[in-house]
Design a protein around this motif. Structure first.
Motif, short mmCIF file in Angstrom:
data_model
loop_
_atom_site.label_atom_id
_atom_site.label_comp_id
_atom_site.label_asym_id
_atom_site.label_seq_id
_atom_site.Cartn_x
_atom_site.Cartn_y
_atom_site.Cartn_z
N ASN A 150 0.82 -1.21 0.00
CA ASN A 150 0.00 0.00 0.00
C ASN A 150 0.85 1.26 0.00
O ASN A 150 0.62 2.19 -0.77
N SER A 151 1.88 1.27 0.86
CA SER A 151 2.68 2.50 0.90
C SER A 151 3.59 2.61 -0.32
O SER A 151 3.90 3.71 -0.76
N THR A 152 3.98 1.46 -0.90
CA THR A 152 4.73 1.53 -2.15
C THR A 152 3.89 2.15 -3.24
O THR A 152 4.34 3.04 -3.97
N LEU A 153 2.64 1.72 -3.30
CA LEU A 153 1.74 2.24 -4.32
C LEU A 153 1.55 3.75 -4.15
O LEU A 153 1.49 4.50 -5.12
N ALA A 154 1.51 4.19 -2.87
CA ALA A 154 1.34 5.61 -2.62
C ALA A 154 2.56 6.41 -3.08
O ALA A 154 2.44 7.59 -3.39
N GLY A 155 3.71 5.75 -3.14
CA GLY A 155 4.93 6.49 -3.48
C GLY A 155 5.31 6.42 -4.95
O GLY A 155 6.28 7.06 -5.35
N VAL A 156 4.58 5.66 -5.75
CA VAL A 156 4.95 5.53 -7.16
C VAL A 156 4.74 6.87 -7.87
O VAL A 156 3.69 7.50 -7.70
N PRO A 157 5.75 7.34 -8.64
CA PRO A 157 5.59 8.61 -9.35
C PRO A 157 4.40 8.57 -10.31
O PRO A 157 4.13 7.54 -10.93
N SER A 158 3.69 9.69 -10.42
CA SER A 158 2.44 9.67 -11.16
C SER A 158 2.65 9.31 -12.64
O SER A 158 1.79 8.68 -13.25
N ILE A 159 3.78 9.69 -13.20
CA ILE A 159 3.98 9.40 -14.62
C ILE A 159 4.12 7.90 -14.86
O ILE A 159 3.74 7.38 -15.91
N VAL A 160 4.62 7.17 -13.83
CA VAL A 160 4.74 5.72 -13.97
C VAL A 160 3.35 5.07 -14.01
O VAL A 160 3.14 4.09 -14.72
N PHE A 161 2.39 5.67 -13.29
CA PHE A 161 1.02 5.19 -13.42
C PHE A 161 0.54 5.33 -14.86
O PHE A 161 -0.16 4.48 -15.39
#
Lengths: 387, 448
Positions: free
Chosen positions: B265-276
């Motif tokens: 969950n916290s990894t997902l919160a930290g992923v840079p938006s452009i990678v999404f």
């Protein structure tokens, strides 16, 4: 029949459930719980998928071009024939704006967090917190627009005076404070009161003159600087620090709050002032939490796309000299966003896959730093609660 | 150190902290004030008769007879200008070749400046672009164009060491001795009779669709696209997030698997938006093929993944904040765990969960990077609700970028860009404000 017997009978009959029904209940409970678990683990699946799908499109790039060019060359000519995919300058650009924003945001963020947790009374804090939340809520593209349309022309047209005034406003109070403290310290051990006063005044005067000269000459030099383009690393660093600040402030404030009253009261009881209590007692106790806050804030800067895309100038070269923040740079995120439109998705050329390689690099960096900061926070919580 | 110095240092330290908070508040003001003040000028401004013509022709609003009267009045003032032009043209025919050449170039510049100010001149062929069929529709732009007509901008390259400086030359001096020299003072004097400026409240900026890629008209397609994307993301993320939060708070046992889920969950919160964005492109569009290419659906799914951790965290906090007594009372009355959750805990935690949802909605509305590759297009009209599965949409966040840095007339339509930024910020901050109010009401209620 006594009333007690009736009660017992009622109670027992309420709990008489047939074996079949109990089994059914158990099964439905199990099924329900495993459905919940399945949905909760969706997050983990998503994380795995993100890694897998970004890596899947990144690997072909390294298969075609190898590793060394990507990390060591600064030749970024993806559209030329033969193409160049050297991303060193781009990685360096990302590093540069991240460091620049950290240099602004870390000192400000930590002092603001200290002020929020230890200095301001609760009634004032209530009004300050929404300011920070608003700063966090403003969309990145709005910051990017501000950087491109308002800040960049300002820097380009009045760059020198802006730098000079910033230098004066920031440095002069610190210099003043340093002069007072140093003169105080130099003359503290002189016994004769009269002699001490004279020496004190002379040292104030001498240091004051030196400081004025420093302020004036560096200010003059800064005023003479002409900023050729407003869309440069300095502009981006300033705006990114705006965006990293809320994270740093709120996470470090949590860390400072977690230290607890006992340490503070102990320090005050020993006669320390508030500043001494904070610097010598609370900050060391909260240091790991603050480190985690800083890592999270830095990650926000590194992963930010719109501001750097709009306001960094997007020129892929290492500035000359390497610390020249007044030149345009290009970052990983901006390259991904900007080049995808021209990359050929259908044939899946190296030009398309190199962008996924950059995404993978960002993903790995964010994963590692997130992991580290999470470990730090968990450890600190354990230390503070369990002793 | 003596006591005085220590006190001084203590005060300085306090001042430092207060200073940083003051700087942060200033930053917020510095960013918001120009955006708000200039953003409003997209809606409230001095419009010219050209604006009213445009609104009438493109959106069929306005009073026809009043407009016709205005057009007649402005045409009467303009006729003199056109007469001067035709007189000069006949004068030009009689000149010798050298003079003719000299004047023709200058005369063409004057004509194009006039076209920019007043719209097509009589005798021009029907222009292809809408932006060429009307004159200036905003008074402050008209004043700029007037300066362009009166003065020619030139660059001084005489000193090679410094950047070239601009300077202005009066155009009327170039036509000294011809009949056209009279044109410039006439236009300067009668510009308001030709354009009839008038304060306007153009609410259509919010509700109209754009005309000729935002040169005229409003931003409704963008606002609608933003709402579609954000609400779509919530439809996916909100139920998932709340159920996951229920699992984490009520059912999860401490252990390796649970801590793994939390790290995820916290990894997902930290992923840079452009990678999404990259993930959305690679997974939803290229692998799952939820749509042919970019679509609102793909964008919503990508945004949903991005806001999922925020929703989970907020819902968790809200559920944990429900007093233990509620739970014990419900269990004590003999209801099952699931029953307790559904009928007691969730209703009590609902305001808190909604607060988190509202904040996430704002975040989804404001985010740009994830929708670049998955949902956003630069130009387009508002799409219908049935098209969300197949077609991409313009969105506020993306179009702010696009208009500010890629539009061919970016400098001409600053007011539209400011208006868009203001709309986006208003949407996001209003959502946040309602969350703050909601939270304040809850804490009041919980205190009793």
């Amino acid at each position: 029949m006594s009333s007690e017997d009736t009660a017992r009978q009622v109670r027992s009959s309420a709990f008489v459930v047939s074996a079949r029904k109990r089994k059914l209940q158990k099964i439905s409970k199990m099924a329900g719980e495993s459905t919940l678990l399945l949905i909760a683990s969706f997050v983990a699946v998503v994380v795995l998928f993100i890694f897998f799908f970004v890596a899947r499109d990144a690997v072909p790039f390294f298969q075609i071009r190898g590793f060394s060019e990507f990390f060591t060359s600064t030749n970024w000519y993806p559209a030329d024939d033969p193409p160049g995919f050297g991303s060193l300058a781009i990685i360096y650009g990302s590093l540069m704006v991240t460091v620049g924003s950290a240099l602004i945001a870390i000192p400000m963020g930590i002092t603001a967090a200290i002020c929020l947790s230890d200095v301001l009374p609760f009634s004032v804090r209530q009004y300050v917190k929404p300011i920070i939340e608003m700063l966090a809520a403003i969309p990145s593209v709005a910051f990017g627009f501000f950087a491109l349309v308002i800040l960049a022309p300002l820097l380009q047209n009045f760059g020198g005076p802006i730098l000079m005034w910033t230098w004066w406003l920031i440095v002069s109070p610190f210099l003043l404070l340093a002069i007072i403290v140093v003169s105080e310290l130099l003359t503290a051990n002189i016994a004769s009161e009269k002699k001490r006063k004279i020496l004190h005044a002379t040292s104030l005067g001498v240091f004051g003159l030196i400081a004025l000269a420093l302020l004036f000459f560096v200010g003059r030099k800064l005023q003479g600087i002409e900023i050729l383009t407003g869309t440069n690393a300095l502009n981006v660093s300033i705006i990114l620090s705006f965006m990293a600040l809320p994270t740093i402030v709120s996470v470090s404030e949590d860390a400072l709050q977690a230290v607890g009253r006992e340490l503070r009261e102990g320090s005050y009881a020993l006669g320390a002032t508030r500043a001494e209590t904070i610097v010598k007692t609370i900050l060391p106790a909260a240091s790991s939490g603050i480190l985690a806050a800083v890592i999270l804030g830095i990650m926000r800067s590194l992963g930010e796309t719109m501001v750097v895309w709009m306001a960094s100038g997007n020129s892929s070269h290492i500035p000359d000299p390497w610390f020249n923040y007044l030149e345009s740079v290009r970052t990983l995120t901006a390259t991904i966003a900007g080049d995808m439109g021209e990359a050929d998705q259908v044939t899946g050329s190296a030009r398309f896959h190199v962008l996924f390689a950059m995404g993978l690099l960002l993903l790995v960096i964010s994963f590692v730093s997130n992991f580290i900061s999470e470990r730090i926070i968990v450890r600190q919580r354990k230390v503070l609660s369990g002793q | 150190m003596n006591l005085g110095t220590r006190k001084l240092l203590d005060r300085a330290f306090t001042a430092l902290g207060l200073g940083s908070i003051a700087v942060m508040a200033m930053m917020l003001l510095v960013v918001l004030v120009p955006i708000v003040s200039k953003g409003f000028s997209a809606i409230v401004f001095k419009s010219t008769v050209e604006h009213r013509k445009m609104v009438f022709n493109e959106f069929h609003r306005g009073n026809r007879s009043a407009l016709e009267k205005e057009i007649a009045a402005s045409d009467a003032a303009r006729r003199n200008v056109y007469d001067m032009l035709s007189r000069f043209e006949s004068e030009l025919m009689l000149m010798n070749e050298d003079k003719q050449q000299e004047y023709t170039e200058k005369y063409d510049q004057v004509k194009s400046a006039l076209r920019g100010l007043l719209g097509p001149l009589p005798g021009d062929s029907e222009p292809a672009l809408t932006r060429l069929t009307y004159g200036q529709n905003r008074w402050e732009k008209a004043e700029e164009k007037l300066q362009e007509l009166l003065y020619e901008k030139k660059w001084d390259y005489s000193n090679p060491d410094v950047v070239a400086k601009e300077y202005f030359v009066s155009r009327s001096a170039g036509f000294e001795g011809t009949s056209l020299a009279r044109l410039f003072p006439y236009v300067e004097k009668n510009i308001d009779r030709m354009l009839l400026p008038e304060w306007t409240f153009y609410w259509g900026f919010i509700t109209d669709s754009s005309v000729d890629s935002h040169i005229f008209g409003g931003i409704w397609p963008e606002i609608q696209g933003t709402l579609f994307l954000a609400i779509g993301a919530m439809l996916f993320a909100f139920p998932l997030g709340v159920i996951a939060a229920i699992y984490f708070t009520e059912y999860a046992r401490e252990g390796f698997f649970n801590s793994l889920l939390r790290s995820a969950n916290s990894t997902l919160a930290g992923v840079p938006s452009i990678v999404f964005g990259l993930f959305g492109l690679a997974f939803f569009i290229n692998t799952l093929k939820v749509s042919e290419s970019k679509s609102v659906l793909a964008g919503s799914l990508t945004l949903a993944i991005m806001i999922l951790p925020t929703i989970i965290r907020a819902a968790e906090e809200a559920i944990l904040a429900v007093p233990k007594t509620y739970r014990e009372a419900s269990l004590g009355l003999g209801s099952t765990k699931w029953n307790t959750i559904v009928t007691v805990i969730l209703p009590a935690a609902l305001p808190g969960i909604l607060t988190g949802g509202v904040i996430s909605l704002g975040r989804a509305a404001g985010e740009t990077a994830p929708i670049i590759f998955t949902a956003a297009v630069s130009v387009g009209s508002a799409i219908g609700l049935a098209d969300v599965f197949t077609s991409p949409t313009p969105a506020l966040s993306w179009n702010i970028y696009n208009l500010a840095s890629e539009h061919e007339a970016a400098a001409e339509i600053r007011h539209v860009q400011y208006g868009m930024v203001l709309s986006l910020i208003s949407i996001v901050l209003l959502l946040n404000l309602s969350a703050v109010i909601l939270r304040a009401r809850i804490s009041k209620k919980l205190k009793g």
